[in-house]
Motif scaffolding. Structure first.
Motif, short mmCIF file in Angstrom:
data_model
loop_
_atom_site.label_atom_id
_atom_site.label_comp_id
_atom_site.label_asym_id
_atom_site.label_seq_id
_atom_site.Cartn_x
_atom_site.Cartn_y
_atom_site.Cartn_z
N GLY A 76 11.87 -73.85 -8.64
CA GLY A 76 13.00 -74.50 -9.29
C GLY A 76 13.90 -73.53 -10.04
O GLY A 76 14.44 -73.88 -11.10
N LEU A 77 14.08 -72.33 -9.51
CA LEU A 77 14.90 -71.33 -10.19
C LEU A 77 16.39 -71.52 -9.94
O LEU A 77 17.21 -71.07 -10.75
N GLY A 78 16.73 -72.16 -8.84
CA GLY A 78 18.13 -72.35 -8.53
C GLY A 78 18.88 -71.03 -8.46
O GLY A 78 18.43 -70.06 -7.84
N ASP A 79 20.00 -70.97 -9.16
CA ASP A 79 20.80 -69.75 -9.20
C ASP A 79 20.60 -68.98 -10.50
O ASP A 79 21.44 -68.16 -10.88
N ASP A 80 19.49 -69.23 -11.19
CA ASP A 80 19.23 -68.55 -12.46
C ASP A 80 19.21 -67.04 -12.29
O ASP A 80 18.76 -66.52 -11.26
N ASP A 81 19.69 -66.34 -13.33
CA ASP A 81 19.42 -64.91 -13.41
C ASP A 81 17.93 -64.74 -13.71
O ASP A 81 17.37 -65.49 -14.51
N VAL A 82 17.30 -63.78 -13.06
CA VAL A 82 15.86 -63.58 -13.22
C VAL A 82 15.59 -62.23 -13.86
O VAL A 82 16.20 -61.22 -13.49
N GLU A 83 14.68 -62.21 -14.84
CA GLU A 83 14.15 -60.99 -15.42
C GLU A 83 12.65 -60.97 -15.20
O GLU A 83 12.01 -62.04 -15.17
N LEU A 84 12.09 -59.79 -15.04
CA LEU A 84 10.67 -59.66 -14.73
C LEU A 84 9.97 -58.83 -15.80
O LEU A 84 10.52 -57.86 -16.32
N ALA A 85 8.74 -59.22 -16.10
CA ALA A 85 7.84 -58.40 -16.93
C ALA A 85 6.52 -58.35 -16.18
O ALA A 85 5.84 -59.38 -16.02
N PHE A 130 12.61 -60.10 -5.85
CA PHE A 130 13.74 -60.40 -6.72
C PHE A 130 14.59 -59.13 -6.89
O PHE A 130 14.65 -58.51 -7.94
N THR A 131 15.24 -58.77 -5.81
CA THR A 131 16.03 -57.55 -5.75
C THR A 131 17.14 -57.58 -6.79
O THR A 131 17.88 -58.56 -6.89
N GLY A 132 17.22 -56.53 -7.58
CA GLY A 132 18.27 -56.45 -8.58
C GLY A 132 17.88 -56.97 -9.95
O GLY A 132 18.58 -56.74 -10.93
N ALA A 133 16.74 -57.69 -10.05
CA ALA A 133 16.31 -58.21 -11.34
C ALA A 133 15.83 -57.07 -12.24
O ALA A 133 15.07 -56.22 -11.79
N PRO A 134 16.26 -57.04 -13.50
CA PRO A 134 15.75 -56.01 -14.42
C PRO A 134 14.26 -56.20 -14.65
O PRO A 134 13.76 -57.33 -14.67
N VAL A 135 13.55 -55.08 -14.83
CA VAL A 135 12.09 -55.12 -14.92
C VAL A 135 11.62 -54.44 -16.21
O VAL A 135 12.07 -53.34 -16.54
N ASP A 136 10.75 -55.11 -16.92
CA ASP A 136 9.99 -54.50 -18.01
C ASP A 136 8.55 -54.36 -17.53
O ASP A 136 8.01 -55.30 -16.93
N VAL A 137 7.94 -53.22 -17.77
CA VAL A 137 6.54 -53.01 -17.41
C VAL A 137 5.72 -52.99 -18.68
O VAL A 137 6.11 -52.37 -19.67
N TYR A 138 4.59 -53.70 -18.67
CA TYR A 138 3.69 -53.65 -19.82
C TYR A 138 2.35 -53.09 -19.35
O TYR A 138 1.89 -53.38 -18.26
N ALA A 139 1.77 -52.24 -20.17
CA ALA A 139 0.50 -51.59 -19.83
C ALA A 139 -0.49 -51.89 -20.94
O ALA A 139 -0.21 -51.68 -22.12
N ASP A 140 -1.66 -52.37 -20.56
CA ASP A 140 -2.65 -52.75 -21.57
C ASP A 140 -3.86 -51.83 -21.59
O ASP A 140 -4.84 -52.10 -22.27
N GLY A 141 -3.80 -50.75 -20.85
CA GLY A 141 -4.98 -49.89 -20.77
C GLY A 141 -4.64 -48.42 -20.87
O GLY A 141 -3.49 -48.03 -21.11
N LEU A 142 -5.65 -47.59 -20.64
CA LEU A 142 -5.50 -46.15 -20.78
C LEU A 142 -4.73 -45.51 -19.63
O LEU A 142 -4.27 -44.37 -19.75
N MET A 143 -4.58 -46.23 -18.52
CA MET A 143 -3.86 -45.64 -17.39
C MET A 143 -2.40 -45.36 -17.71
O MET A 143 -1.76 -44.55 -17.04
N SER A 144 -1.85 -46.03 -18.72
CA SER A 144 -0.45 -45.80 -19.06
C SER A 144 -0.22 -44.37 -19.55
O SER A 144 0.90 -43.86 -19.49
N TYR A 145 -1.29 -43.70 -20.01
CA TYR A 145 -1.16 -42.32 -20.48
C TYR A 145 -1.18 -41.32 -19.33
O TYR A 145 -1.01 -40.12 -19.55
#
Length: 445
Positions: free
Chosen positions: A99-108, A124-139
């Motif tokens: 039910g997203l219709g024509d909404d702008d989409v953002e991703l996390a 979702f090509t073109g959607a801005p993306v935030d990445v969240y990391a909850d572990g040690l692999m982010s280092y």
């Protein structure tokens, strides 16, 4: 209208998102969706995030909860990716289905370098993306090269401050800035989850808590070696004077491991409690207040030490550093961090003092060298830092973090004698070596 889709596959990750929302790290939007992905080997028999104890306390942060598994059924979230030509069809289908219709989409999303996060970002090509990391692999470095059409859309990396002062390396090849999820907000969220664990068994006193990780499923250890690792954890805890032990097995680990520990506990005269409830280790920290947490390279060791101030000890990291293959294995950085910072269980003075092994500056230098050795093509700018470290800091202890063969293939210091250092960079020598290998294969064939 703007809809933000949060993709999560673990309760720990969902708690991280909840903390980021509570800390107002996300701007308000018209609609929020928590998209749950069950990435376990057999999702049909394993509870998903929204079925875990405590999830109800996090539910009200999101307008809706949807299932990625259901959307792409019968495909498995970890192994499926859409074909490039089919991306418009998949976006049209998901917009209709959700039910997203024509909404702008953002991703996390979490773990952008692999599916299902990569699949969602591509659809979702073109959607801005935030990445969240909850572990040690982010280092550590990004484990493989990311399509620039995705990587350049990543705006920031949200991460927990598990090693205060240490800056993540993940996604820096795209200039992605890191942003810390405040520790106080994360602890507040975890305290909410702690109130939901009424079914946990009562354990008197302050036990030693052993963390299982099911490393044999990753083909790092054999099942027998992993059982022996758990036994070593128990014996080490007993030698430090602990008579009450709690074992938290991995949710998908075989039951026989618990029976092996039970037999060992009987011989040692130890009171052993094996948890069969899928619950975060951080909930146990609050409910049981363990006197010691023992593990291999679990992120929970750092949350115990950094966030709760609980003494910790490691077991088996030397073996893992030697066994991890290929060298680029993404578990290498978590193992390196735990090995470099936390005391070995057999080191009684170290466990007692809880003195950190390396300073943040020393650890940063080490991880830059390891990160370049892991992903030299993605992070060519780290070569000078790696060469500087390897030229001055290699000794009997730091050699454990590197492989001579890997250093040789990259032409780095420490690989081979100085007088032969030109060989890895010499095109003629490499060509002769390739021809020799091809002749050898032909002869064996």
């Amino acid at each position: 209208m703007t809809t933000r889709i949060f993709l999560s596959s673990t309760l720990y990750g969902t708690a991280t998102l909840a903390a980021a929302l509570d800390a107002e790290r996300f701007a308000p939007v018209d609609r929020t969706i928590l998209l749950v992905a069950n990435n376990t080997a057999t999702p049909e028999t394993t509870p998903s995030v929204d079925q875990m104890p405590g999830f109800a306390r996090l539910r009200d942060r999101f307008d809706e909860v949807l299932s990625w598994n259901e959307a792409i059924s019968p495909f498995h979230p970890g192994g499926w990716a859409p074909r490039g030509d089919d991306l418009p069809l998949w976006e049209r289908y998901l917009r209709l289905h959700w039910g997203l219709g024509d909404d702008d989409v953002e991703l996390a999303v979490e773990s952008i370098q692999v599916n299902p996060a990569m699949a969602v970002a591509q659809i979702f090509t073109g959607a801005p993306v935030d990445v969240y990391a909850d572990g040690l692999m982010s280092y550590g470095p990004t484990r493989n090269k990311i399509d620039p059409l995705v990587g350049t859309r990543v705006r920031r990396l949200l991460h927990l401050d598990l090693v205060p002062g240490l800056t993540p390396l993940l996604l820096t090849e795209f200039g992605v800035p890191p942003e810390v999820v405040p520790t106080e907000d994360f602890l507040k969220v975890l305290s909410e989850l702690g109130d939901t664990a009424d079914e946990l068994p009562h354990v008197a006193g302050e036990p030693a808590l052993l963390l299982g990780q099911y490393l044999s499923a990753l083909d790092i250890l054999t099942p027998e070696e992993e059982e022996d690792l758990h036994v070593r954890m128990m014996r080490g805890a007993v030698q430090l004077g602990h008579r009450s032990v709690v074992f938290k097995p991995h949710p998908t680990a075989p039951a026989r491991w618990s029976r092996t520990l039970e037999k060992e506990a009987e011989q040692l005269g130890v009171e052993l409690t094996v948890l069969d409830t899928p619950v975060l280790a951080e909930v146990l920290y609050q409910r049981m207040r363990p006197a010691l947490v023992v593990g291999c390279f679990s992120t929970a060791l750092l949350t115990a030490s950094t966030l709760y101030g609980i003494p910790v000890a490691r077991v088996g990291t030397s073996t893992l550093l030697d066994r991890l293959a290929p060298y680029q294995n993404s578990n290498r950085v978590p193992v390196t961090i735990v090995d470099a910072l936390l005391p070995e269980l057999a080191d009684r003075p170290g466990v007692t003092s809880q003195e950190q092994g390396l300073s943040v500056a020393e650890l940063t230098d080490l991880l830059r060298a390891v990160g370049f050795a892991m992903q030299a093509k993605i992070y060519p700018d780290l070569r000078p830092a790696a060469e500087r470290y390897l030229s001055t800091r290699l000794d009997d202890h730091t050699w454990r973090y590197f492989k001579r063969r890997r250093l040789t293939s990259l032409g780095l210091p420490g690989a081979i004698p100085t007088q032969l250092a030109f060989i890895p960079r010499n095109a003629t020598v490499r060509r002769v070596a390739r021809r020799a290998r091809s002749f050898k294969r032909a002869a064996l064939g």
